[in-house]
Design a protein around this motif. Structure first.
Motif, PDB file in Angstrom:
ATOM      1  N   LEU A 182      39.243 103.048  70.409  1.00 36.97           N
ATOM      2  CA  LEU A 182      39.961 104.838  70.651  1.00 36.97           C
ATOM      3  C   LEU A 182      41.110 105.256  71.010  1.00 36.97           C
ATOM      4  CD1 LEU A 182      38.941 106.998  68.494  1.00 36.97           C
ATOM      5  CD2 LEU A 182      37.491 107.554  70.616  1.00 36.97           C
ATOM      6  N   ALA A 183      40.698 104.722  71.901  1.00 36.33           N
ATOM      7  CA  ALA A 183      42.538 104.657  72.710  1.00 36.33           C
ATOM      8  C   ALA A 183      43.488 104.187  72.677  1.00 36.33           C
ATOM      9  CB  ALA A 183      41.993 104.223  74.316  1.00 36.33           C
ATOM     10  N   LEU A 184      42.827 102.923  71.615  1.00 34.69           N
ATOM     11  CA  LEU A 184      44.132 101.792  71.767  1.00 34.69           C
ATOM     12  C   LEU A 184      44.597 102.225  70.138  1.00 34.69           C
ATOM     13  CD1 LEU A 184      42.635  98.304  71.884  1.00 34.69           C
ATOM     14  CD2 LEU A 184      45.274  99.082  73.335  1.00 34.69           C
ATOM     15  N   ILE A 185      43.803 102.964  68.998  1.00 35.44           N
ATOM     16  CA  ILE A 185      44.517 102.967  67.865  1.00 35.44           C
ATOM     17  C   ILE A 185      45.505 104.899  68.162  1.00 35.44           C
ATOM     18  CG2 ILE A 185      43.655 104.662  65.704  1.00 35.44           C
ATOM     19  CD1 ILE A 185      41.025 103.377  65.873  1.00 35.44           C
ATOM     20  N   GLY A 186      46.753 104.206  67.366  1.00 36.83           N
ATOM     21  CA  GLY A 186      47.367 104.744  66.957  1.00 36.83           C
ATOM     22  C   GLY A 186      47.486 106.343  66.925  1.00 36.83           C
ATOM     23  N   PRO A 187      48.921 107.479  67.503  1.00 41.33           N
ATOM     24  CA  PRO A 187      48.712 109.096  67.390  1.00 41.33           C
ATOM     25  C   PRO A 187      49.272 108.571  65.284  1.00 41.33           C
ATOM     26  CG  PRO A 187      50.834 108.136  67.895  1.00 41.33           C
ATOM     27  CD  PRO A 187      50.054 106.825  68.418  1.00 41.33           C
ATOM     28  N   ASP A 188      48.807 107.664  64.949  1.00 38.63           N
ATOM     29  CA  ASP A 188      49.632 108.212  63.078  1.00 38.63           C
ATOM     30  C   ASP A 188      48.130 107.983  62.914  1.00 38.63           C
ATOM     31  OD1 ASP A 188      51.707 108.353  63.566  1.00 38.63           O
ATOM     32  OD2 ASP A 188      51.913 106.212  62.407  1.00 38.63           O
ATOM     33  N   HIS A 189      47.198 107.142  63.234  1.00 38.40           N
ATOM     34  CA  HIS A 189      45.263 107.237  62.591  1.00 38.40           C
ATOM     35  C   HIS A 189      44.662 108.707  63.278  1.00 38.40           C
ATOM     36  CE1 HIS A 189      46.116 103.467  60.594  1.00 38.40           C
ATOM     37  NE2 HIS A 189      45.805 102.865  62.037  1.00 38.40           N
ATOM     38  N   LYS A 190      44.740 108.601  64.311  1.00 44.87           N
ATOM     39  CA  LYS A 190      44.182 109.835  65.321  1.00 44.87           C
ATOM     40  C   LYS A 190      44.836 110.872  64.456  1.00 44.87           C
ATOM     41  CE  LYS A 190      43.130 108.530  69.451  1.00 44.87           C
ATOM     42  NZ  LYS A 190      44.310 107.882  70.411  1.00 44.87           N
ATOM     43  N   ALA A 191      45.670 111.113  63.907  1.00 40.70           N
ATOM     44  CA  ALA A 191      46.291 111.939  63.400  1.00 40.70           C
ATOM     45  C   ALA A 191      45.312 112.620  61.862  1.00 40.70           C
ATOM     46  CB  ALA A 191      47.701 112.180  62.385  1.00 40.70           C
ATOM     47  N   GLY A 226      70.969  91.710  67.733  1.00 43.14           N
ATOM     48  CA  GLY A 226      69.597  92.719  67.699  1.00 43.14           C
ATOM     49  C   GLY A 226      69.705  93.622  68.320  1.00 43.14           C
ATOM     50  N   MET A 227      67.824  93.745  67.895  1.00 44.70           N
ATOM     51  CA  MET A 227      66.840  95.289  68.981  1.00 44.70           C
ATOM     52  C   MET A 227      65.904  93.998  69.081  1.00 44.70           C
ATOM     53  SD  MET A 227      67.155  98.902  68.115  1.00 44.70           S
ATOM     54  CE  MET A 227      66.402  99.128  69.820  1.00 44.70           C
ATOM     55  N   ALA A 228      65.028  94.504  70.529  1.00 44.13           N
ATOM     56  CA  ALA A 228      63.914  93.736  70.968  1.00 44.13           C
ATOM     57  C   ALA A 228      62.895  95.264  71.172  1.00 44.13           C
ATOM     58  CB  ALA A 228      63.514  92.895  71.947  1.00 44.13           C
ATOM     59  N   VAL A 229      62.205  95.233  70.340  1.00 51.45           N
ATOM     60  CA  VAL A 229      60.536  96.008  70.171  1.00 51.45           C
ATOM     61  C   VAL A 229      59.487  96.080  70.597  1.00 51.45           C
ATOM     62  CG1 VAL A 229      62.276  98.147  68.998  1.00 51.45           C
ATOM     63  CG2 VAL A 229      60.787  96.820  68.235  1.00 51.45           C
ATOM     64  N   PRO A 230      58.637  96.720  71.536  1.00 49.31           N
ATOM     65  CA  PRO A 230      57.014  96.531  71.699  1.00 49.31           C
ATOM     66  C   PRO A 230      56.476  96.413  70.199  1.00 49.31           C
ATOM     67  CG  PRO A 230      58.157  98.051  73.186  1.00 49.31           C
ATOM     68  CD  PRO A 230      59.154  98.011  72.489  1.00 49.31           C
ATOM     69  N   TRP A 231      56.950  97.316  69.651  1.00 53.17           N
ATOM     70  CA  TRP A 231      56.203  98.054  67.969  1.00 53.17           C
ATOM     71  C   TRP A 231      56.752  98.596  67.317  1.00 53.17           C
ATOM     72  CZ3 TRP A 231      51.733  95.399  66.947  1.00 53.17           C
ATOM     73  CH2 TRP A 231      51.561  96.311  65.745  1.00 53.17           C
ATOM     74  N   CYS A 232      56.769  98.547  66.749  1.00 54.83           N
ATOM     75  CA  CYS A 232      57.585  99.482  65.149  1.00 54.83           C
ATOM     76  C   CYS A 232      56.633 100.510  64.023  1.00 54.83           C
ATOM     77  CB  CYS A 232      58.953  98.779  65.011  1.00 54.83           C
ATOM     78  SG  CYS A 232      58.005  97.558  63.822  1.00 54.83           S
ATOM     79  N   ASP A 233      56.744 100.256  63.493  1.00 50.54           N
ATOM     80  CA  ASP A 233      56.407 101.664  62.321  1.00 50.54           C
ATOM     81  C   ASP A 233      56.862 100.384  61.017  1.00 50.54           C
ATOM     82  OD1 ASP A 233      55.440 102.723  59.848  1.00 50.54           O
ATOM     83  OD2 ASP A 233      56.154 104.670  60.727  1.00 50.54           O
TER      84      ASP A 233
END
Ligand SMILES: O=c1ccn([C@@H]2O[C@H](COP(=O)(O)OP(=O)(O)O[C@H]3O[C@H](CO)[C@@H](O)[C@H](O)[C@H]3O)[C@@H](O)[C@H]2O)c(=O)[nH]1
Length: 447
Positions: A37-46, A308-315
């Motif tokens: 529940l804590a890991l689920i992102g804000p999108d799912h929580k919404a 390029g770019m490195a990101v930890p997570w993306c949509d």
């Protein structure tokens, strides 16, 4: 209740969102561990804000998500033995409020059919991998018989109903020594499917029609391919320009020029191989957006890196659907595969384990929307693919003037159309979802 892993939670939530958007009178309770529940992102929580999808939790009785890859058999065992009792406590509480009409559960929660049958609650089993892999497990005895009595044609599996001819090497993860601990659990999960009331798949019918036809013939209950269970509704609903650095960077790149690199949410290639892959991608000169899960091998603080770019997570789906993305370096997890097909983006395949190996075969040999980056999977111990080889591969894969690449892009664009038609009004998945809801309302438990 999904299986506690990102690749399972995401499609289950996307299915719930589709159900809720089409049938707003359904109340859904989504059951996860407290950690998830804590890991689920804000999108799912919404999604829960709609009042139609709410969360309930069970205590963290299984190993943490942060360490589960280190002892996967131990994790599988804990899911099999420790989650049932707390889930039933949640069910007891829910039933005090309203009768639970149906349980939708990941097929890998193998105790769920017994819970549902004992309580008289129908269970719909959700399989988050491909129909090919489901069918290989369902007919595993056939595979065993052929392996024990090898003869003509032993190198090709062409006797599993609906499965296109498949080299035995593409099924190696299921028959190798490494599968010894996991396979029996997977086979038991599939054997218990005969006790549920309905079977759902996260891909659309058109993805593997012969396999779905064979499965519909095999089971006495309904089989519904209702995917792609990916967050396309969120993509469509959210037309605001999102102020995120990597999207702004993508906006500035030429059309179909960027290679998106992500190896899923869970496993990784070896440290040395990962370094070669990253160096090769960087040296290729092709613009790239790379997801690094912060394991220290790549860095991923949203920084620019050469081209390029490195990101930890993306949509991810938003990235794949961006005009400037022209290729996807993927580990071939089914969700990533479905998202790439929905976006019409060809794949450069580096499968790591399990179903990803046959998924790679389907992408490259059957649907012809990708290439193998890795030599055939041999279960570890294979030769390192060097940075120079990676750079060369990436350059050729992203060369828009190359005839073969053009063909792959055309084919990806055709499949994209097929996927979009499946979820459009009156499409196969849209109709399947309606039929499933009718099942829930009429033939399932009378409320
Ligand atoms: O930066 C990122 C990276 C990933 N994702 C999402 O994470 C999910 C990843 O799922 P998937 O591609 O299926 O990979 P895994 O997490 O590795 O999935 C597990 O579950 C899948 C479905 O059962 C199996 O096919 C895989 O082999 C298994 O490893 C997808 O929804 C992606 O959109 C993001 O949103 N952002």
């Amino acid at each position: 209740m999904p299986y506690p892993g990102r690749g399972h939670i995401n499609p289950m939530m996307n299915l719930c969102r589709s159900l809720s958007s089409k049938h707003p009178n359904i109340l859904i309770t989504f059951v996860v561990t407290e950690e998830w529940l804590a890991l689920i992102g804000p999108d799912h929580k919404a999604a829960a804000d709609s009042d139609k999808i709410r969360f309930a939790t069970v205590p963290n009785v299984i190993p943490s998500e942060l360490v589960r890859a280190k002892d996967f058999p131990g994790f599988v065992k804990a899911v099999t033995t420790k989650l049932q009792a707390p889930f039933e406590m949640v069910l007891d509480e829910l039933e005090l409020e309203l009768p639970v009409n149906t349980i939708i559960a990941d097929t890998y929660l193998l105790w769920m059919s017994e819970v549902g049958n004992r309580r008289g609650i129908p269970v719909a089993s959700l399989w988050t991998m491909s129909a090919s892999v489901f069918s290989v497990f369902l007919h595993f005895d056939l595979l065993r018989q052929h392996l024990e009595n090898p003869g003509v044609g032993e190198e090709t599996v062409d006797y599993i109903p609906g499965l296109p001819p498949t080299p035995i090497s593409d099924l190696q993860p299921f028959i190798s020594e490494a599968s010894r601990q996991i396979l029996p659990v997977a086979l038991e999960c599939i054997s218990l499917v005969s006790r549920v009331q309905c079977l759902l798949f996260t891909s659309p019918y058109e993805f593997e029609p012969n396999l779905f036809d064979a499965l519909k013939r095999h089971f006495a209950f309904s089989v519904y391919p209702i995917g792609p269970s990916i967050p396309y509704l969120k993509l469509q609903a959210d037309d605001t320009i999102i102020n995120v650095q990597y999207l702004q960077w993508l906006d500035a790149q030429p059309k179909a020029s960027v290679l998106y690199v992500s190896m899923g949410s869970f496993l990784s290639a070896s440290k040395q191989q990962t370094e070669e892959i990253v160096a090769g991608v960087k040296n290729s000169g092709v613009p790239f957006l790379l997801v690094s899960r912060g394991d220290g091998t790549i860095g991923g603080g949203g920084e620019r890196r050469g081209e390029g770019m490195a990101v930890p997570w993306c949509d991810q789906l938003r990235v794949l659907c961006h005009d400037s993305v022209g290729g996807f370096w993927t580990h071939c997890g089914l969700n990533s595969t479905l998202e790439a097909v929905f976006a019409g983006v060809p794949m450069l395949c580096w499968p790591l384990a399990w179903d990803q190996i046959p998924n790679c075969k389907s992408i490259v040999d059957d649907w012809k929307v990708g290439r193998r980056a890795r030599k055939r999977w041999v279960g570890g111990g294979e030769e390192l693919v060097t940075r120079d080889e990676v750079a060369d591969m990436v350059r050729r894969f992203m060369d828009s003037e190359n005839g073969e690449v053009k063909g792959m892009r055309e084919r990806a664009s055709e499949l994209r159309g097929v996927f979009r038609a499946a979820v459009a009004d009156g499409g196969s998945s849209d109709v399947g979802l309606d039929c499933f809801v009718k099942d829930i309302s009429n033939q399932f438990r009378a409320s």
